[in-house]
Design an enzyme around this catalytic site. Structure first.
Site, PDB file in Angstrom:
ATOM      1  N   GLU A  89      -7.136 -21.483 -15.347  1.00  0.00           N
ATOM      2  CA  GLU A  89      -7.483 -22.115 -14.067  1.00  0.00           C
ATOM      3  C   GLU A  89      -8.528 -23.161 -14.378  1.00  0.00           C
ATOM      4  OE1 GLU A  89     -10.008 -20.241 -11.345  1.00  0.00           O
ATOM      5  OE2 GLU A  89      -9.044 -21.069  -9.581  1.00  0.00           O
ATOM      6  N   ASN A 106      -0.590   4.569  -0.413  1.00  0.00           N
ATOM      7  CA  ASN A 106      -1.336   5.797  -0.095  1.00  0.00           C
ATOM      8  C   ASN A 106      -2.059   5.695   1.234  1.00  0.00           C
ATOM      9  OD1 ASN A 106      -3.227   3.949  -0.837  1.00  0.00           O
ATOM     10  ND2 ASN A 106      -4.406   5.328  -2.153  1.00  0.00           N
ATOM     11  N   HIS A 147      -3.854 -17.465  -3.994  1.00  0.00           N
ATOM     12  CA  HIS A 147      -4.710 -16.641  -3.126  1.00  0.00           C
ATOM     13  C   HIS A 147      -5.961 -17.388  -2.668  1.00  0.00           C
ATOM     14  CE1 HIS A 147      -6.421 -16.515  -7.054  1.00  0.00           C
ATOM     15  NE2 HIS A 147      -7.522 -15.979  -6.568  1.00  0.00           N
ATOM     16  N   ASP A 148      -6.149 -18.620  -3.192  1.00  0.00           N
ATOM     17  CA  ASP A 148      -7.305 -19.422  -2.774  1.00  0.00           C
ATOM     18  C   ASP A 148      -6.895 -20.560  -1.844  1.00  0.00           C
ATOM     19  OD1 ASP A 148      -8.695 -19.358  -6.121  1.00  0.00           O
ATOM     20  OD2 ASP A 148      -9.042 -18.000  -4.433  1.00  0.00           O
ATOM     21  N   ASP A 165      -5.155 -11.123 -14.845  1.00  0.00           N
ATOM     22  CA  ASP A 165      -6.138 -12.148 -14.497  1.00  0.00           C
ATOM     23  C   ASP A 165      -7.402 -11.889 -15.330  1.00  0.00           C
ATOM     24  OD1 ASP A 165      -6.346 -13.786 -11.342  1.00  0.00           O
ATOM     25  OD2 ASP A 165      -7.675 -14.092 -13.078  1.00  0.00           O
ATOM     26  N   ASP A 212       0.859  -1.196   0.000  1.00  0.00           N
ATOM     27  CA  ASP A 212       0.000   0.000   0.000  1.00  0.00           C
ATOM     28  C   ASP A 212       0.888   1.236   0.000  1.00  0.00           C
ATOM     29  OD1 ASP A 212      -2.037   1.565   2.610  1.00  0.00           O
ATOM     30  OD2 ASP A 212      -1.921   1.949   0.448  1.00  0.00           O
ATOM     31  N   ASP A 227      -1.792  -1.450  -3.712  1.00  0.00           N
ATOM     32  CA  ASP A 227      -2.135  -0.753  -4.954  1.00  0.00           C
ATOM     33  C   ASP A 227      -1.052  -0.954  -6.022  1.00  0.00           C
ATOM     34  OD1 ASP A 227      -1.739   1.768  -2.632  1.00  0.00           O
ATOM     35  OD2 ASP A 227      -0.122   1.216  -4.039  1.00  0.00           O
ATOM     36  N   ASP A 250      -9.380 -17.124 -15.206  1.00  0.00           N
ATOM     37  CA  ASP A 250     -10.171 -17.571 -14.060  1.00  0.00           C
ATOM     38  C   ASP A 250     -11.237 -18.591 -14.484  1.00  0.00           C
ATOM     39  OD1 ASP A 250     -10.738 -16.996 -11.190  1.00  0.00           O
ATOM     40  OD2 ASP A 250     -12.705 -16.494 -12.016  1.00  0.00           O
TER      41      ASP A 250
END
Ligand code: TEU
Ligand code: CA
Length: 589
Positions: free
Chosen positions: A275, A24, A347-348, A99, A22, A30, A206
């Site tokens: 995927e 900001n 991330h899953d 993605d 991050d 971001d 995806d």
């Protein structure tokens, strides 16, 4: 033979932008944060960065619910930030893969908003169906069939404006696109070409193997009134599954081949990875066989779905012979044509060191993270490193439901504990702690400061999800300064792959398949042979028969190519015919 495509020798790093850096102070990662960390990624040695979605999105499923494919969500920045990232990455020889989430859009996408009007040209861009005859629309039991969503509840949501239901395999804010409609496919291909023309180098696609749905000759879905295809059985949560009718459907190959022609033909330097829930190794060979012009590689899921008791919320310990059998099935299927991806984190998924390693002490965590990385990266295929895996980052070890953010976990808790009463609160909390997706979504641990350097220390707001307390010892600042860190070992593994064609292209043969602690296999290319032997247990173990024979055949002093402990320790271990806990060794035979 034609030279192997560049991505067969590449290593891909997956970034989950929301949790990466991050800049900001709003507590969310971001795009400028990614750009600020490109040197760290270039130093690691990876070749490709795959970004989880940063497009406009209501963030119902953390960006996998897209409301505008050709704009960046303000949470992550702007298109100019994206252009800067692409340019800065390319300057460092890094490729950017986006993605692509086109099995469904957000319900806030203009296409879906228009589709609510049955007279609009977009009316048929989604899967709309009337309530079952003789029922009151919008009431339980009126749904067109009994399919359940992967994120809890029915896979059908009633839309009063249109007076019909729409189908969503995932959340009710993720309506499935109707790929039978050529206008939908055209719009997707136009968007893909727009991004490739903007400089991105490919896509991770995806759930791309869910886009073709099985219907009867009249277009009726299974279980619909009048359909020739019966629905599947109702499960313990009160729904049937869409998966048998939507995974690897009848037009899968046709759609992928059309996409290849309409988007990628004529281009070079790109890569595609799909995927692929519900795809068998044999189908992986077909889809990734270059002669079929579909996709370069796929993510298969059996190896990250088998270590549980019928549901991910009832985890089981690793059965190593079973894992070896599954991985051998993957490797064998594409030994001739086709290609494999190599991953055990994303991330899953939970953090692999907590799932299949040992994160209870720092030493066991470092050693088991290295052993698991050596095992995976020495396979034939393209390895994927999930952000933080190279640091040996662990599961979150949350204890309370309110610490979680992921709708999959929160909806599953409500449905399984409070509605269907099929799992106790305690058992479900343990299941989420072990396998919930938030485990891999806690902020990247950059240093030992308050928020691990993920956000500015004086940030006005907390990060969107708690930073793991163990960031004080597990962080990039410490790891990049430590030659014995997991990070340093990943650097060695990636360099080994880049400098030795046998690692990416050599044949692969499993040995001692039944051993319950040791994972051993032989790689071979043009007369060169490497033996990889890894102790994936916390105990000292004796080398199994075939491995011991191969070691004994070598010269007196084995030629150690890479080792999790050290080359000298490896020589002693092999001479003693045993491996220390979590010891992994590669020798040239
Ligand atoms: O994941 C699809 C998918 O199969 C996952 O839902 C996985 O099976 C499950 O989380 C494991 O329990 C893709 C994305 O990677 C995921 O983040 C999205 O939530 C999903 O599709 C919908 O877009
Ligand atoms: Ca931010």
């Amino acid at each position: 033979a034609t030279p192997n495509p560049w991505w067969t020798n590449a290593v891909v790093y997956q970034i989950y932008p929301r949790s990466f850096q991050d800049t900001n102070g709003d507590g969310f990662g971001d795009i400028k944060g990614i750009t600020s960390r490109l040197d760290y990624l270039a130093d690691l040695g990876v070749d490709v960065l795959w970004l989880s979605p940063v497009y406009k999105s209501p963030q119902d499923d953390n960006g996998y619910d897209i409301s505008d494919y050709q704009d960046i969500d303000p949470l992550f920045g702007t298109l100019a930030d994206m252009d800067e990232l692409i340019a800065e990455a390319h300057q460092r020889g890094l490729k950017i893969v986006m993605d692509l989430v086109v099995n469904h859009t957000s319900d806030e996408h203009a296409w879906f908003q228009a589709s609510k009007n049955p007279n609009d040209p977009h009316a048929d861009w989604y899967w709309w169906r009337p309530a079952r005859p003789g029922t009151t629309p919008g009431t339980p039991g009126a749904e067109p069939n009994q399919w359940g969503s992967y994120f809890g509840g029915s896979a059908w949501e009633y839309c009063p404006e249109r007076g019909e239901y729409f189908f969503h395999q995932f959340s009710k804010k993720q309506p499935d696109l109707n790929w039978e409609n050529p206008a939908v496919r055209r719009a997707v291909y136009d968007m893909m070409n727009w991004w490739l023309d903007r400089g991105v180098d490919g896509f991770r696609m995806d759930v791309i193997t869910l886009i073709s749905k099985r219907t009867d000759k009249n277009g009726k879905l299974p279980g619909e009134v009048g359909s020739e295809i019966p629905d599947g059985p109702v499960g313990e949560e009160g729904y049937s599954s869409p998966n048998p009718f939507c995974a690897d459907g009848p037009r899968q190959d046709e759609f992928l081949a059309e996409m290849r022609r309409e988007v990628f033909d004529g281009r070079s330097g790109f890569m595609t990875v799909g995927e692929a829930p519900g795809i068998t190794p044999a189908r992986n060979e077909h889809i990734t066989d270059p002669a079929n012009g579909e996709l370069d590689m796929l993510f298969l899921f059996e190896h990250v779905d088998f270590d549980c008791d019928g549901t991910k919320w009832k985890p089981r310990p690793l059965d190593l012979p079973r894992l070896k059998q599954i991985m051998a099935g993957y490797q064998t299927a594409v030994a001739g044509v086709g290609w494999a991806s190599l991953f055990d984190g994303n991330h899953d998924q939970p953090r692999v060191v907590s799932r299949w390693g040992d994160d209870t002490t720092d030493e066991a965590r470092v050693r088991s993270a290295k052993a698991l990385a050596l095992m995976l990266h020495m396979h034939r295929g393209t390895p994927y490193v999930y952000q933080g895996e190279e640091l040996g980052m662990t599961n979150a070890h949350f204890t309370r439901l309110d610490q979680y953010r992921d709708l999959e976990s929160l909806n599953a808790y409500r449905q399984r504990v409070e509605e269907a009463h099929v799992q106790s609160a305690e058992s479900m909390l343990a299941g989420i702690a072990a396998r919930g997706r938030d485990n891999s979504r806690t902020p990247m641990q950059w240093d030992d400061s308050t928020y691990a350097g993920f956000t500015t220390p004086d940030a006005a707001v907390e990060p969107w999800i708690a930073v793991n307390d163990n960031h004080v010892t597990i962080n990039a600042a410490a790891a990049t300064a430590d030659p014995h860190s997991v990070y340093a070992f990943y650097q060695q593994l990636i360099a080994l792959r880049h400098n030795n064609p046998i690692v990416a292209a050599g044949s692969w043969k499993l040995i001692d398949a039944d051993d319950e602690h040791i994972y051993a296999f032989v790689r071979a290319l043009d007369g060169e042979r490497l033996l990889t032997v890894v102790n994936l247990s916390g105990g000292t173990v004796t080398l199994p028969h075939d491995t011991a024979e191969l070691v004994a055949d070598g010269v007196t002093e084995p030629d150690v190519v890479i080792a999790t402990h050290s080359a000298s320790h490896a020589v002693v271990s092999l001479a003693n015919n045993e491996l220390d806990p979590w010891e992994g060794i590669v020798i040239r035979l």
